[in-house]
Design a protein around this motif. Structure first.
Motif, PDB file in Angstrom:
ATOM      1  N   GLN A  92       8.225 -47.622   0.680  1.00  0.00           N
ATOM      2  CA  GLN A  92       8.904 -48.858   0.883  1.00  0.00           C
ATOM      3  C   GLN A  92      10.206 -49.173   0.105  1.00  0.00           C
ATOM      4  O   GLN A  92      11.132 -49.563   0.950  1.00  0.00           O
ATOM      5  N   ILE A  93      10.340 -48.645  -1.063  1.00  0.00           N
ATOM      6  CA  ILE A  93      11.384 -48.859  -1.625  1.00  0.00           C
ATOM      7  C   ILE A  93      12.604 -47.880  -0.899  1.00  0.00           C
ATOM      8  O   ILE A  93      13.839 -48.332  -0.991  1.00  0.00           O
ATOM      9  N   ASN A 104      17.536 -48.334   1.866  1.00  0.00           N
ATOM     10  CA  ASN A 104      18.475 -47.737   2.651  1.00  0.00           C
ATOM     11  C   ASN A 104      18.818 -48.810   3.416  1.00  0.00           C
ATOM     12  O   ASN A 104      20.086 -48.972   3.947  1.00  0.00           O
ATOM     13  N   ALA A 105      18.142 -49.933   3.902  1.00  0.00           N
ATOM     14  CA  ALA A 105      18.561 -51.066   4.502  1.00  0.00           C
ATOM     15  C   ALA A 105      19.560 -51.832   3.682  1.00  0.00           C
ATOM     16  O   ALA A 105      20.799 -52.488   4.449  1.00  0.00           O
ATOM     17  N   GLU A 106      19.697 -51.920   2.415  1.00  0.00           N
ATOM     18  CA  GLU A 106      20.484 -52.748   1.489  1.00  0.00           C
ATOM     19  C   GLU A 106      21.949 -51.892   1.434  1.00  0.00           C
ATOM     20  O   GLU A 106      22.888 -52.414   1.205  1.00  0.00           O
ATOM     21  N   ALA A 107      21.943 -50.643   1.656  1.00  0.00           N
ATOM     22  CA  ALA A 107      23.217 -49.748   1.388  1.00  0.00           C
ATOM     23  C   ALA A 107      23.709 -49.686   2.543  1.00  0.00           C
ATOM     24  O   ALA A 107      23.489 -49.277   3.640  1.00  0.00           O
ATOM     25  N   PHE A 155       9.117 -31.387   9.135  1.00  0.00           N
ATOM     26  CA  PHE A 155      10.448 -31.859   8.715  1.00  0.00           C
ATOM     27  C   PHE A 155      10.561 -33.640   9.044  1.00  0.00           C
ATOM     28  O   PHE A 155      11.489 -34.077   8.773  1.00  0.00           O
ATOM     29  N   GLU A 156       9.560 -34.203   9.512  1.00  0.00           N
ATOM     30  CA  GLU A 156       9.428 -35.700   9.427  1.00  0.00           C
ATOM     31  C   GLU A 156       8.640 -36.179   8.512  1.00  0.00           C
ATOM     32  O   GLU A 156       8.507 -37.471   8.485  1.00  0.00           O
ATOM     33  N   SER A 157       8.506 -35.606   7.507  1.00  0.00           N
ATOM     34  CA  SER A 157       7.334 -36.126   6.407  1.00  0.00           C
ATOM     35  C   SER A 157       8.262 -37.437   5.724  1.00  0.00           C
ATOM     36  O   SER A 157       9.602 -37.367   5.511  1.00  0.00           O
ATOM     37  N   THR A 158       7.530 -38.343   5.220  1.00  0.00           N
ATOM     38  CA  THR A 158       8.012 -39.230   4.462  1.00  0.00           C
ATOM     39  C   THR A 158       7.396 -39.266   3.020  1.00  0.00           C
ATOM     40  O   THR A 158       6.739 -38.195   2.793  1.00  0.00           O
ATOM     41  N   VAL A 159       7.645 -40.081   2.032  1.00  0.00           N
ATOM     42  CA  VAL A 159       7.165 -40.047   0.705  1.00  0.00           C
ATOM     43  C   VAL A 159       5.845 -39.723   0.745  1.00  0.00           C
ATOM     44  O   VAL A 159       4.982 -40.251   1.628  1.00  0.00           O
ATOM     45  N   HIS A 160       5.197 -38.621   0.002  1.00  0.00           N
ATOM     46  CA  HIS A 160       3.833 -38.352   0.083  1.00  0.00           C
ATOM     47  C   HIS A 160       3.569 -37.415  -1.503  1.00  0.00           C
ATOM     48  O   HIS A 160       4.390 -37.028  -2.066  1.00  0.00           O
ATOM     49  N   VAL A 161       2.042 -37.462  -1.620  1.00  0.00           N
ATOM     50  CA  VAL A 161       1.825 -36.651  -2.752  1.00  0.00           C
ATOM     51  C   VAL A 161       1.713 -35.463  -2.426  1.00  0.00           C
ATOM     52  O   VAL A 161       1.017 -34.943  -1.307  1.00  0.00           O
ATOM     53  N   PRO A 163      -2.149 -42.335  -7.156  1.00  0.00           N
ATOM     54  CA  PRO A 163      -0.686 -41.843  -6.723  1.00  0.00           C
ATOM     55  C   PRO A 163      -0.604 -42.133  -5.030  1.00  0.00           C
ATOM     56  O   PRO A 163       0.539 -42.154  -4.801  1.00  0.00           O
ATOM     57  N   GLU A 164      -1.552 -42.176  -4.478  1.00  0.00           N
ATOM     58  CA  GLU A 164      -1.127 -42.380  -3.197  1.00  0.00           C
ATOM     59  C   GLU A 164      -0.711 -43.583  -2.761  1.00  0.00           C
ATOM     60  O   GLU A 164       0.194 -44.009  -1.990  1.00  0.00           O
ATOM     61  N   GLU A 165      -1.111 -44.753  -3.557  1.00  0.00           N
ATOM     62  CA  GLU A 165      -0.691 -46.120  -3.384  1.00  0.00           C
ATOM     63  C   GLU A 165       0.980 -46.179  -3.826  1.00  0.00           C
ATOM     64  O   GLU A 165       1.837 -46.857  -3.330  1.00  0.00           O
ATOM     65  N   GLU A 166       1.229 -45.397  -5.072  1.00  0.00           N
ATOM     66  CA  GLU A 166       2.570 -45.298  -5.705  1.00  0.00           C
ATOM     67  C   GLU A 166       3.374 -44.730  -4.457  1.00  0.00           C
ATOM     68  O   GLU A 166       4.545 -44.967  -4.505  1.00  0.00           O
ATOM     69  N   ALA A 167       2.855 -43.785  -3.797  1.00  0.00           N
ATOM     70  CA  ALA A 167       3.622 -42.977  -2.792  1.00  0.00           C
ATOM     71  C   ALA A 167       3.936 -44.033  -1.664  1.00  0.00           C
ATOM     72  O   ALA A 167       5.116 -44.088  -1.268  1.00  0.00           O
ATOM     73  N   ASP A 168       3.051 -44.936  -1.442  1.00  0.00           N
ATOM     74  CA  ASP A 168       3.052 -45.842  -0.163  1.00  0.00           C
ATOM     75  C   ASP A 168       4.329 -46.808  -0.668  1.00  0.00           C
ATOM     76  O   ASP A 168       5.277 -47.321  -0.021  1.00  0.00           O
ATOM     77  N   LYS A 169       4.287 -47.111  -1.971  1.00  0.00           N
ATOM     78  CA  LYS A 169       5.453 -48.405  -2.618  1.00  0.00           C
ATOM     79  C   LYS A 169       6.695 -47.751  -2.731  1.00  0.00           C
ATOM     80  O   LYS A 169       7.627 -48.388  -2.448  1.00  0.00           O
ATOM     81  N   TYR A 170       6.464 -46.338  -2.940  1.00  0.00           N
ATOM     82  CA  TYR A 170       8.126 -45.799  -2.959  1.00  0.00           C
ATOM     83  C   TYR A 170       8.589 -45.433  -1.736  1.00  0.00           C
ATOM     84  O   TYR A 170       9.798 -45.651  -1.244  1.00  0.00           O
TER      85      TYR A 170
END
Ligand code: PGA
Length: 288
Positions: free
Chosen positions: A130-131, A136-139, A164-170, A121-128
């Motif tokens: 990045q997504i 965001n950059a594309e839109a 309040f600064e958190s990014t994707v996480h488990v 799951p941690e690896e999946e969170a990192d991938k997400y």
């Protein structure tokens, strides 16, 4: 409170959802003239009527059919992590079925969901994470739909105390969330509720250009008032929306019941006129 928070009160959740879907539809219609739009899709019961209405609008005008593939990116806000799930054998969560029957029927869009069967799951969170950065950059425009936890004001699966600064996480779900989700999606059986989830962070949510938080029913009335009319605190995750940039738009879409405590304590003048809000969204798109 940040000027960018707008409160809208509607007679009931059907009318409120119609407004929210129309706003999203309108935003998409503007965005396609330029570039892509990300629509961050909330899970839970609250947005279901909005998704249905959006599908109805999409079918009627074919705007999504014709332009969805090129211009729309759907991005799910969070997902459970299910120890027993595999890619071919996903659990039948009722909210996921609703999503599949509604918003995912928008034709031809790019769609991203954190994998609930990820071995790591941690690896999946990192991938997400990045997504999220890449999309965001594309839109040109990032629109995030949100619900809110009845008791603790969680947004996505960000629990009280999360930064309040958190990014994707488990996350480990807290007792309140397990109880609420058991009642809503698992026939009251808490043992069936997964204990972990992958969630978009509050920091990611605050990056969105337009945040639409929907809350319906009496059970949400108190937390809506606390989230927006008391000092922002990590103990109430939704209160982070008060500190979003001035150049972003936060729409809080309520029905009579969920607005009742705000009405009583703050008065009716805090509610904006829905048509003025459409105008300010247009201003936001053309002038930012
Ligand atoms: P709900 O969930 O829409 O099912 O009330 C909201 C949430 O937990 O974020």
């Amino acid at each position: 409170m940040a000027n960018s928070v707008k409160f809208l009160k509607f007679t009931n959740k059907e009318v409120a959802s119609f407004y929210a879907a129309s706003a999203i539809y309108r935003l998409f219609a503007y965005a396609i003239g330029e570039e892509k739009m990300v629509l961050g899709t909330a899970t839970g019961q609250t947005p279901v009527l909005t998704y249905r209405e959006l599908i109805r609008l999409a079918r009627k005008s074919e705007i999504f059919t014709n332009y969805g593939e090129k211009y729309l990116i759907l991005r799910q806000l969070d997902n459970y992590i299910s120890p027993d799930a595999t890619a071919d054998n996903l659990p039948n969560y009722s909210y996921q079925i609703e999503l599949e029957n509604s918003i995912w029927k928008l034709p031809n869009c790019g769609a991203y969901i954190p994998k609930e069967y990820a071995e790591d799951p941690e690896e999946e969170a990192d991938k997400y994470a990045q997504i999220i950065q890449d999309t965001n950059a594309e839109a040109k425009l990032v629109v995030q739909l949100l619900g809110i936890g009845d008791e603790d004001g969680h947004i996505a699966f960000n629990m009280p105390g999360d930064s309040f600064e958190s990014t994707v996480h488990v996350v480990e779900l807290n007792e309140e969330t397990i109880r609420a989700n058991a009642n809503k999606f698992f026939g009251g059986d808490e043992s069936k509720v997964p204990r972990k989830a992958i969630t978009t962070g509050i920091g990611d949510i605050l990056e969105s250009d337009i945040i639409i938080l929907e809350a319906f029913g009496k059970a949400k009335a108190d937390i809506i008032w606390k989230s927006f009319f008391t000092e922002p605190s990590t103990e109430i995750p939704a209160s982070a929306l008060q500190i979003s940039d001035e150049n972003k738009v936060v729409l809080v879409i309520l029905d009579e019941e969920s607005a009742s405590v705000v009405s009583e304590k703050e008065g009716e003048e805090v509610f904006d006129n829905p048509l003025d809000v459409f105008e300010s969204i247009e201003y936001h798109i053309f002038c930012n």
